[in-house]
Design a protein around this motif. Structure first.
Motif, mmCIF file in Angstrom:
data_model
loop_
_atom_site.group_PDB
_atom_site.id
_atom_site.type_symbol
_atom_site.label_atom_id
_atom_site.label_comp_id
_atom_site.label_asym_id
_atom_site.label_seq_id
_atom_site.Cartn_x
_atom_site.Cartn_y
_atom_site.Cartn_z
ATOM 1 N N ALA A 1 0.817 -1.215 0.000
ATOM 2 C CA ALA A 1 0.000 0.000 0.000
ATOM 3 C C ALA A 1 0.847 1.260 0.000
ATOM 4 O O ALA A 1 0.320 2.358 -0.145
ATOM 5 N N ARG B 1 0.007 2.362 -4.566
ATOM 6 C CA ARG B 1 -0.514 1.054 -4.188
ATOM 7 C C ARG B 1 -0.279 0.084 -5.343
ATOM 8 O O ARG B 1 -0.434 0.445 -6.505
ATOM 9 N N GLY C 1 -2.321 -4.224 -2.294
ATOM 10 C CA GLY C 1 -2.148 -2.837 -1.885
ATOM 11 C C GLY C 1 -3.386 -1.976 -2.049
ATOM 12 O O GLY C 1 -3.608 -1.043 -1.267
ATOM 13 N N ALA D 1 -1.000 6.291 -3.126
ATOM 14 C CA ALA D 1 -1.117 5.865 -1.739
ATOM 15 C C ALA D 1 -1.818 6.914 -0.892
ATOM 16 O O ALA D 1 -1.893 8.096 -1.260
#
Length: 274
Positions: free
Chosen positions: A74, A122, A152, A235
């Motif tokens: 992530a 991600r 992620g 992210a």
């Protein structure tokens, strides 16, 4: 025209995750895919984003650095290097096997220093990543990096949705030491959960609707440094490291998300030293 996004992962996503500005066709993928299957997938994604334009490989105009195996899917750190200053008009980051592969596009202005650009993304599956630059003469060039990571895009935030949204839109910026006549390195941090639409609320057991930073514009005085268009692959709490050419005026940052949130802030860069 915005590319179409087709869901083929067997996952239930919120409507918001299906309508991002950068989302092209996506196909199911896995760690066992062959190089030929990955190449075919990239050809399809590239066509959905860039049409029939030719994309040539390069090892000089752009380089993409990413961990071969991500510690946290992530929060995967990405570095894009474009050392030939003044040649690159824009760079697009594509994460082939993410639900929305077209992760981000950076369009540079006259105040940009493109030597190095860093961000965190991600990664949802073992995947090729592509960095595609458009040069000032309209040609496209790409570099590729394979990354091992999984989950992620659906990884939980580790806190409630309400906690994740506290202070949303707050910004900070750090500057490296400035030297006369040289570009300055800056790190922009934006408080925002960047919900992907694939994360499950641990209380309601329902998917949290997608809410993510869609656009960031950074200017140095009256000149643009870059405009970033992003999607669910960025992210949470985005961090962008970039270079700019200072002119003694404040750095202006404007950000907006896909649900109508707008934020702006001004930062004073350091005075150069000899």
């Amino acid at each position: 025209m915005r590319p179409t996004f087709a869901l083929a992962l067997g996952l239930t996503l919120s409507v918001g995750a299906l309508s991002g500005p950068l989302a092209p066709v996506v196909h199911a993928a896995g760690a066992s895919d062959t190089d030929q299957e990955r190449a075919q997938r990239w050809q399809e994604i590239a066509k959905s984003i860039f049409g029939d334009r030719k994309i040539e490989p390069t090892d000089t105009l752009v380089k993409i650095e990413a961990p071969k195996r991500a510690e946290d899917a992530a929060l995967v750190p990405i570095t894009l290097s474009m050392p030939d200053r003044g040649t690159v008009k824009s760079v697009s980051l594509v994460i082939d096997d993410n639900p929305a592969p077209y992760a981000a596009k950076f369009e540079f202005g006259p105040a940009a220093d493109t030597s190095e650009l860093k961000l965190r993304v991600r990664v949802n599956n073992y995947t090729d990543m592509h960095a595609v630059v458009e040069t000032n003469d309209g040609k496209l060039y790409e570099a590729k990096q394979f990354v091992k990571a999984s989950g992620g895009c659906s990884a939980p935030m580790g806190m409630s949705d309400e906690e994740a949204m506290k202070g949303m839109g707050d910004m900070r910026m750090k500057f490296a030491d400035a030297q006369a006549g040289k570009p300055v390195e800056a790190t922009l941090m934006i408080r925002h959960p960047n919900f992907s639409g694939m994360q499950m609320n641990q209380v309601t057991r329902e998917f949290t609707p997608a809410r993510y930073i869609e656009k960031v514009t950074v200017s140095a005085g009256d000149e643009k440094v870059f405009t970033m268009t992003g999607d669910i692959s960025i992210a949470s709490n985005p961090v962008i490291n970039f270079g700019f050419k200072p002119d003694g005026k404040p750095i202006q940052v404007a950000a907006s998300d896909n649900q109508g949130g707008h934020w702006a802030r001004s930062f004073n860069p350091p005075s150069p030293t000899n």
